[in-house]
Scaffold this motif. Structure first.
Motif, mmCIF file in Angstrom:
data_model
loop_
_atom_site.group_PDB
_atom_site.id
_atom_site.type_symbol
_atom_site.label_atom_id
_atom_site.label_comp_id
_atom_site.label_asym_id
_atom_site.label_seq_id
_atom_site.Cartn_x
_atom_site.Cartn_y
_atom_site.Cartn_z
ATOM 1 N N ARG A 204 43.029 11.215 -20.482
ATOM 2 C CA ARG A 204 44.301 10.554 -20.137
ATOM 3 C C ARG A 204 44.800 10.933 -18.745
ATOM 4 N N SER A 205 44.834 12.228 -18.462
ATOM 5 C CA SER A 205 45.378 12.668 -17.168
ATOM 6 C C SER A 205 44.471 12.241 -16.018
ATOM 7 N N ASN A 206 43.163 12.322 -16.224
ATOM 8 C CA ASN A 206 42.223 11.913 -15.178
ATOM 9 C C ASN A 206 42.337 10.428 -14.880
ATOM 10 N N VAL A 207 42.394 9.626 -15.934
ATOM 11 C CA VAL A 207 42.477 8.179 -15.757
ATOM 12 C C VAL A 207 43.764 7.805 -15.043
ATOM 13 N N ALA A 208 44.875 8.382 -15.465
ATOM 14 C CA ALA A 208 46.156 8.082 -14.825
ATOM 15 C C ALA A 208 46.128 8.474 -13.348
ATOM 16 N N ARG A 209 45.503 9.606 -13.053
ATOM 17 C CA ARG A 209 45.408 10.056 -11.665
ATOM 18 C C ARG A 209 44.574 9.087 -10.833
ATOM 19 N N GLN A 210 43.443 8.644 -11.393
ATOM 20 C CA GLN A 210 42.575 7.723 -10.662
ATOM 21 C C GLN A 210 43.263 6.385 -10.404
ATOM 22 N N LEU A 211 44.108 5.967 -11.327
ATOM 23 C CA LEU A 211 44.800 4.681 -11.183
ATOM 24 C C LEU A 211 46.137 4.809 -10.462
ATOM 25 N N HIS A 212 46.528 6.060 -10.164
ATOM 26 C CA HIS A 212 47.796 6.319 -9.485
ATOM 27 C C HIS A 212 48.982 5.799 -10.292
ATOM 28 N N ILE A 213 48.936 6.060 -11.592
ATOM 29 C CA ILE A 213 50.030 5.646 -12.465
ATOM 30 C C ILE A 213 50.440 6.827 -13.337
ATOM 31 N N HIS A 214 51.609 6.713 -13.971
ATOM 32 C CA HIS A 214 52.076 7.751 -14.893
ATOM 33 C C HIS A 214 51.284 7.648 -16.199
ATOM 34 N N PRO A 215 50.980 8.772 -16.858
ATOM 35 C CA PRO A 215 50.262 8.715 -18.147
ATOM 36 C C PRO A 215 50.929 7.801 -19.168
ATOM 37 N N ASN A 216 52.269 7.724 -19.137
ATOM 38 C CA ASN A 216 52.950 6.825 -20.076
ATOM 39 C C ASN A 216 52.637 5.358 -19.783
ATOM 40 N N THR A 217 52.466 5.046 -18.483
ATOM 41 C CA THR A 217 52.079 3.682 -18.102
ATOM 42 C C THR A 217 50.680 3.373 -18.613
ATOM 43 N N LEU A 218 49.802 4.378 -18.531
ATOM 44 C CA LEU A 218 48.450 4.211 -19.071
ATOM 45 C C LEU A 218 48.507 3.914 -20.565
ATOM 46 N N ASP A 219 49.310 4.679 -21.284
ATOM 47 C CA ASP A 219 49.433 4.459 -22.732
ATOM 48 C C ASP A 219 49.909 3.035 -23.027
#
Length: 276
Positions: A204-219
């Motif tokens: 989760r944290s890696n993906v959010a970082r790569q996409l430059h978004i907040h983890p909640n946005t990823l969820d």
């Protein structure tokens, strides 16, 4: 270089006038005229060298001195395949892994020392009748690498079986990709999110970082993917289907000015959305 190991004639349809030099029409015709028993009974390594088309034509014989280990130069044969160069190396002593590593090292050095726009694909065959299929597989690998935007490098057939299968089966690729039409129709970066989620191991944290978004946005995006496709990114079986569908979607050819959604719809037989 001599033709003591292989004697091959090859012809292939050139890219249509006005199309990209990298376009590949895989209607090749190979006629293996003479392959001695040693080459049939043992592996043969097949190397496809692809790069700027104006340079590949002059690569031909030079390829054997650059990529082929000295111990195999007398038996190697190189020939042009469309815009690319193919090199055949008979492996008669079971040393195909060692030869492959040597070729990879030489190819890597060559790519690093030039403009970095070259791709090299490697495969092996144990029967002369498989040479055409293996060369076509390598061309499929290069085509997949280009469509996926993976950049220049060394690629092996055994590392890309799904890509080859989807490139060979456009109807299957369109069927899989059609599962993601609802994602593409939103205009939101949901497909990009899905690909990043899979490629970064669902961390989760890696993906959010790569996409430059907040983890909640990823969820939120992952929940939307579930809602729109009926496939859950958190269920292994569903994720496997999502992964295959996302790969198929990225491998689909796009006409100039055509959106990914339109491309998938037209090739899967799904009608285009009517404009309001």
């Amino acid at each position: 270089m001599t033709a003591s190991a292989f004697s091959v004639t090859a012809s292939r349809t050139r890219a249509p006038h006005g199309s990209s030099p990298t376009a590949r029409t895989l209607s090749s015709v190979f006629s293996v005229l003479r392959v001695p028993p040693a080459a049939v009974d043992h592996d043969a390594m097949v190397v496809l060298f692809s790069g700027p088309h104006s340079k590949v034509y002059s690569f031909g014989h030079l390829g054997t001195s650059l990529l082929v280990p000295p111990s195999h130069r007398d038996s190697a044969l190189s020939f042009l395949y469309g815009w690319d160069t193919v090199i055949l190396l008979p492996i008669t002593d079971g040393s195909h892994q060692e030869v492959a590593q040597d070729v990879i090292a030489r190819a890597t050095s060559w790519i690093d020392s030039t403009d970095g726009t070259w791709n090299v694909a490697l495969g092996t065959t144990t029967e002369r009748g498989q040479i055409e299929m293996t060369v076509d597989d390598l061309a499929m690998v290069i085509g997949a690498v280009e469509r996926l935007g993976q950049g220049p490098g060394i690629h092996r057939v055994e590392d890309m079986p799904m890509e080859i299968a989807l490139m060979r089966s456009p109807d299957l690729a369109a069927l899989l990709a059609s599962r993601l039409i609802p994602l593409m129709a939103t205009g939101a970066p949901l497909l990009e999110t899905l690909v990043s989620y899979i490629e970064h191991g669902r961390e989760r944290s890696n993906v959010a970082r790569q996409l430059h978004i907040h983890p909640n946005t990823l969820d939120y995006r992952l929940r939307r993917i579930h809602e729109l496709t009926g496939l859950s990114p958190w269920v292994p079986k569903d994720l496997q289907m999502l992964g295959a569908a996302s790969l198929a979607a990225r491998l689909m050819p796009e006409e100039q000015g055509e959106s990914p959604e339109t491309s998938v719809r037209s090739r899967s037989g799904i009608p285009r959305r009517r404009e309001a």
